[in-house]
Design a protein around this motif. Sequence first.
Motif, PDB file in Angstrom:
ATOM      1  N   SER A  57     -11.925   0.672   4.236  1.00 12.54           N
ATOM      2  CA  SER A  57     -11.081  -0.140   5.042  1.00 12.54           C
ATOM      3  C   SER A  57     -10.111  -0.944   3.891  1.00 12.54           C
ATOM      4  O   SER A  57     -10.460  -2.141   3.447  1.00 12.54           O
ATOM      5  CB  SER A  57     -11.726  -1.194   5.966  1.00 12.54           C
ATOM      6  OG  SER A  57     -10.978  -2.272   6.421  1.00 12.54           O
ATOM      7  N   TYR A  58      -9.200  -0.307   3.574  1.00 14.27           N
ATOM      8  CA  TYR A  58      -8.443  -0.886   2.501  1.00 14.27           C
ATOM      9  C   TYR A  58      -7.499  -2.193   3.063  1.00 14.27           C
ATOM     10  O   TYR A  58      -7.514  -3.060   2.354  1.00 14.27           O
ATOM     11  CB  TYR A  58      -7.342  -0.059   2.053  1.00 14.27           C
ATOM     12  CG  TYR A  58      -7.705   1.295   1.395  1.00 14.27           C
ATOM     13  CD1 TYR A  58      -8.214   1.097  -0.081  1.00 14.27           C
ATOM     14  CD2 TYR A  58      -7.751   2.530   1.722  1.00 14.27           C
ATOM     15  CE1 TYR A  58      -8.705   2.244  -0.776  1.00 14.27           C
ATOM     16  CE2 TYR A  58      -8.416   3.554   1.330  1.00 14.27           C
ATOM     17  CZ  TYR A  58      -8.720   3.509  -0.018  1.00 14.27           C
ATOM     18  OH  TYR A  58      -9.381   4.580  -0.822  1.00 14.27           O
ATOM     19  N   GLU A  59      -7.237  -2.298   4.388  1.00 13.12           N
ATOM     20  CA  GLU A  59      -6.698  -3.210   4.914  1.00 13.12           C
ATOM     21  C   GLU A  59      -7.661  -4.417   4.931  1.00 13.12           C
ATOM     22  O   GLU A  59      -7.506  -5.481   4.632  1.00 13.12           O
ATOM     23  CB  GLU A  59      -6.068  -2.874   6.273  1.00 13.12           C
ATOM     24  CG  GLU A  59      -5.298  -4.132   7.100  1.00 13.12           C
ATOM     25  CD  GLU A  59      -4.563  -3.925   8.289  1.00 13.12           C
ATOM     26  OE1 GLU A  59      -3.784  -4.693   8.813  1.00 13.12           O
ATOM     27  OE2 GLU A  59      -4.889  -2.530   8.830  1.00 13.12           O
ATOM     28  N   TYR A  76      -1.546  -4.277  -1.215  1.00  9.91           N
ATOM     29  CA  TYR A  76      -1.726  -3.425  -0.052  1.00  9.91           C
ATOM     30  C   TYR A  76      -0.488  -2.974   0.716  1.00  9.91           C
ATOM     31  O   TYR A  76       0.379  -3.821   1.043  1.00  9.91           O
ATOM     32  CB  TYR A  76      -2.712  -4.082   0.887  1.00  9.91           C
ATOM     33  CG  TYR A  76      -3.051  -3.024   2.190  1.00  9.91           C
ATOM     34  CD1 TYR A  76      -3.735  -1.905   1.884  1.00  9.91           C
ATOM     35  CD2 TYR A  76      -2.699  -3.446   3.434  1.00  9.91           C
ATOM     36  CE1 TYR A  76      -3.919  -0.900   2.986  1.00  9.91           C
ATOM     37  CE2 TYR A  76      -2.882  -2.651   4.426  1.00  9.91           C
ATOM     38  CZ  TYR A  76      -3.646  -1.136   4.004  1.00  9.91           C
ATOM     39  OH  TYR A  76      -3.739  -0.367   5.150  1.00  9.91           O
ATOM     40  N   ASP A  79      -9.630   9.997  -2.212  1.00  4.74           N
ATOM     41  CA  ASP A  79      -8.805   9.260  -1.435  1.00  4.74           C
ATOM     42  C   ASP A  79      -8.034   7.995  -2.273  1.00  4.74           C
ATOM     43  O   ASP A  79      -7.166   7.680  -1.991  1.00  4.74           O
ATOM     44  CB  ASP A  79      -9.993   8.729  -0.407  1.00  4.74           C
ATOM     45  CG  ASP A  79      -9.214   7.603   0.797  1.00  4.74           C
ATOM     46  OD1 ASP A  79      -8.353   7.980   0.974  1.00  4.74           O
ATOM     47  OD2 ASP A  79      -9.721   6.824   1.029  1.00  4.74           O
ATOM     48  N   GLU A 109      -4.774   9.638   4.472  1.00  3.16           N
ATOM     49  CA  GLU A 109      -3.536   9.863   5.382  1.00  3.16           C
ATOM     50  C   GLU A 109      -2.589  10.940   4.771  1.00  3.16           C
ATOM     51  O   GLU A 109      -1.972  11.402   5.252  1.00  3.16           O
ATOM     52  CB  GLU A 109      -2.630   8.768   5.547  1.00  3.16           C
ATOM     53  CG  GLU A 109      -2.245   8.166   4.284  1.00  3.16           C
ATOM     54  CD  GLU A 109      -1.371   6.917   4.598  1.00  3.16           C
ATOM     55  OE1 GLU A 109      -0.552   6.725   3.580  1.00  3.16           O
ATOM     56  OE2 GLU A 109      -1.600   6.131   5.669  1.00  3.16           O
ATOM     57  N   GLN A 168      -3.808   5.902  -3.151  1.00  5.01           N
ATOM     58  CA  GLN A 168      -3.138   4.796  -2.954  1.00  5.01           C
ATOM     59  C   GLN A 168      -3.030   3.984  -3.992  1.00  5.01           C
ATOM     60  O   GLN A 168      -3.569   4.350  -5.203  1.00  5.01           O
ATOM     61  CB  GLN A 168      -3.912   4.022  -2.009  1.00  5.01           C
ATOM     62  CG  GLN A 168      -5.680   4.174  -2.247  1.00  5.01           C
ATOM     63  CD  GLN A 168      -5.821   3.062  -3.061  1.00  5.01           C
ATOM     64  OE1 GLN A 168      -5.649   1.770  -2.770  1.00  5.01           O
ATOM     65  NE2 GLN A 168      -6.424   3.158  -4.034  1.00  5.01           N
ATOM     66  N   HIS A 207     -14.418   6.570   5.684  1.00  7.84           N
ATOM     67  CA  HIS A 207     -13.011   5.812   5.424  1.00  7.84           C
ATOM     68  C   HIS A 207     -13.143   4.528   5.134  1.00  7.84           C
ATOM     69  O   HIS A 207     -13.797   3.717   5.651  1.00  7.84           O
ATOM     70  CB  HIS A 207     -12.430   6.073   6.947  1.00  7.84           C
ATOM     71  CG  HIS A 207     -11.996   7.233   7.257  1.00  7.84           C
ATOM     72  ND1 HIS A 207     -10.730   7.656   7.475  1.00  7.84           N
ATOM     73  CD2 HIS A 207     -12.674   8.358   7.499  1.00  7.84           C
ATOM     74  CE1 HIS A 207     -10.581   8.945   7.885  1.00  7.84           C
ATOM     75  NE2 HIS A 207     -11.885   9.273   7.873  1.00  7.84           N
ATOM     76  N   TYR A 232      -1.812   1.633   3.426  1.00 11.85           N
ATOM     77  CA  TYR A 232      -2.363   3.225   3.339  1.00 11.85           C
ATOM     78  C   TYR A 232      -3.621   3.181   3.995  1.00 11.85           C
ATOM     79  O   TYR A 232      -4.443   2.124   4.053  1.00 11.85           O
ATOM     80  CB  TYR A 232      -2.639   3.377   1.846  1.00 11.85           C
ATOM     81  CG  TYR A 232      -3.529   4.707   1.589  1.00 11.85           C
ATOM     82  CD1 TYR A 232      -2.720   5.938   1.570  1.00 11.85           C
ATOM     83  CD2 TYR A 232      -4.793   4.723   1.235  1.00 11.85           C
ATOM     84  CE1 TYR A 232      -3.526   7.300   1.597  1.00 11.85           C
ATOM     85  CE2 TYR A 232      -5.460   5.768   1.406  1.00 11.85           C
ATOM     86  CZ  TYR A 232      -4.927   6.938   1.263  1.00 11.85           C
ATOM     87  OH  TYR A 232      -5.643   8.273   0.955  1.00 11.85           O
ATOM     88  N   ARG A 233      -4.003   4.317   4.674  1.00  9.11           N
ATOM     89  CA  ARG A 233      -5.116   4.253   5.521  1.00  9.11           C
ATOM     90  C   ARG A 233      -5.780   5.629   4.804  1.00  9.11           C
ATOM     91  O   ARG A 233      -5.067   6.592   4.309  1.00  9.11           O
ATOM     92  CB  ARG A 233      -4.766   4.807   7.090  1.00  9.11           C
ATOM     93  CG  ARG A 233      -3.875   3.799   7.711  1.00  9.11           C
ATOM     94  CD  ARG A 233      -4.413   2.656   7.909  1.00  9.11           C
ATOM     95  NE  ARG A 233      -5.702   2.350   8.805  1.00  9.11           N
ATOM     96  CZ  ARG A 233      -6.244   1.097   8.910  1.00  9.11           C
ATOM     97  NH1 ARG A 233      -6.006   0.149   8.546  1.00  9.11           N
ATOM     98  NH2 ARG A 233      -7.273   1.322  10.135  1.00  9.11           N
ATOM     99  N   SER A 234      -7.184   5.518   4.957  1.00 13.23           N
ATOM    100  CA  SER A 234      -8.103   6.801   4.337  1.00 13.23           C
ATOM    101  C   SER A 234      -7.475   8.165   4.694  1.00 13.23           C
ATOM    102  O   SER A 234      -7.365   8.382   5.886  1.00 13.23           O
ATOM    103  CB  SER A 234      -9.612   6.418   4.398  1.00 13.23           C
ATOM    104  OG  SER A 234      -9.988   5.677   3.447  1.00 13.23           O
ATOM    105  N   GLU A 248     -11.674  -3.084  12.917  1.00 14.52           N
ATOM    106  CA  GLU A 248     -11.921  -3.527  11.523  1.00 14.52           C
ATOM    107  C   GLU A 248     -11.731  -5.233  11.715  1.00 14.52           C
ATOM    108  O   GLU A 248     -11.952  -5.849  10.929  1.00 14.52           O
ATOM    109  CB  GLU A 248     -10.834  -2.970  10.647  1.00 14.52           C
ATOM    110  CG  GLU A 248     -11.053  -1.680  10.104  1.00 14.52           C
ATOM    111  CD  GLU A 248      -9.868  -1.093   9.636  1.00 14.52           C
ATOM    112  OE1 GLU A 248      -9.736  -1.277   8.359  1.00 14.52           O
ATOM    113  OE2 GLU A 248      -9.439  -0.111  10.072  1.00 14.52           O
TER     114      GLU A 248
END
Length: 410
Positions: free
Chosen positions: A98-100, A18, A142, A25, A146, A96, A21-23, A41
């Motif tokens: 939550s990749y993080e 990771y 999206d 962006e 990333q 969106h 990256y934010r959705s 989150e």
Amino acid sequence: MSEESAQEFAVPFRETAYDGYRSFEYLKPGHDYEVFEFAKEFGRVPLYDMGLDEEQDIRTRRLIDDNIIISLHDHPNVFPADMSQVHDYIRTGREHTSYEGLSRSGMTAVFDNMMDGTACVTSKFGWKWDDIVYDLGMRLSDAAHQKYARIAYNVDDIIEAKENSQIAIVLSLEAATPIENEVDRLDILYGLGVRQIGIAYSESNTLGSGLKEARDGGLTVFGRRAVERMNALGIAIDVSHSGDQTCLDTFEHSSKPVFITHAGARSVWETARMKPDSVLKGCAETGGVIGLEAAPHTSLSHDHPEHSIESVMDHFVYCVELMGIDHVAFGPDTLYGDHVGLHTEFSRHLGLAQATSGPSFPRVEYVAGLENPTENFYNIVGWLVKHGFSDEDIVKVAGGNIMRVLNQVW
């Protein structure tokens, strides 16, 4: 607990790919899409204390670090802090991811069920073909911007995600309702990356009966054609929201094992949302797997009527005894935000009563211990460690059983 403390705890089990990256962006907020204040989150609710000692904590983290961990059903998206805005949010078509949060979860793969029946982009009631394709396209766009999350098209993608410290996202739908009476739409969905589809949601469709129906007509003639096509394509089949007879018919007609991606045992909690022993046994006898459900006010138990991880694990223990350890996994069905509030808003939006038949129970604000995709598997594996399960059995229920089925289906 402060957000900073929660973030310090919710660190990756091992370093991931990771990169922050934010959705969406790659677009300009407020210009290219509408901006909402999102739920936290991390730290939205207090962290659940599993009460593990140091040795148990180390073992829990080792098991997660060293093995393939899979959620059979989740919605790993971030929702507005104010759930009254959820319909406006969904109508933008941009949920969106939550990749993080996923990067801190320890998971190798997640069956991402996207908007599903909440995909009310153009329709109040969802499940429309255009809305589902809109949702899929936005999600794929999206993800293409990333490098941490990869779309899983086959088993190798999950294995490679583990090797590369990524997460594999399995695009999934809880019902085949959007295909209407056109079986070739399953090919289109497969081409768009969908690898798991449910037969019916709570309401019946052209394939079979949903669990809300007073009379279950079972799998239809068209439903049998759809099952055959999904088998041929390599789409995993789910019967979580199908009626009991439709479940049994699907097990009988499918040439591949079938998932119950998110449910529990009706013998533990007597509601239609849970599955009777006949369905659980039928799933196991044909090689399938159940994922234990944890959405608020679903998988309760008489020993733990206040919904928490302990309620869910009562269903786990029962299913292991009934079905065998090789046929049980976890599909928590969680998200980032107020899940109870989401249910309330959609009940109001669709004009549905919230109450369901079954035993009375105390309502909770969230399911302690299984509130969001980030914390789920540390607590699940920690519970199993604490209760004396072997490494071999923990590896099976945390992902191994799902991989076995996918190797047969995909």
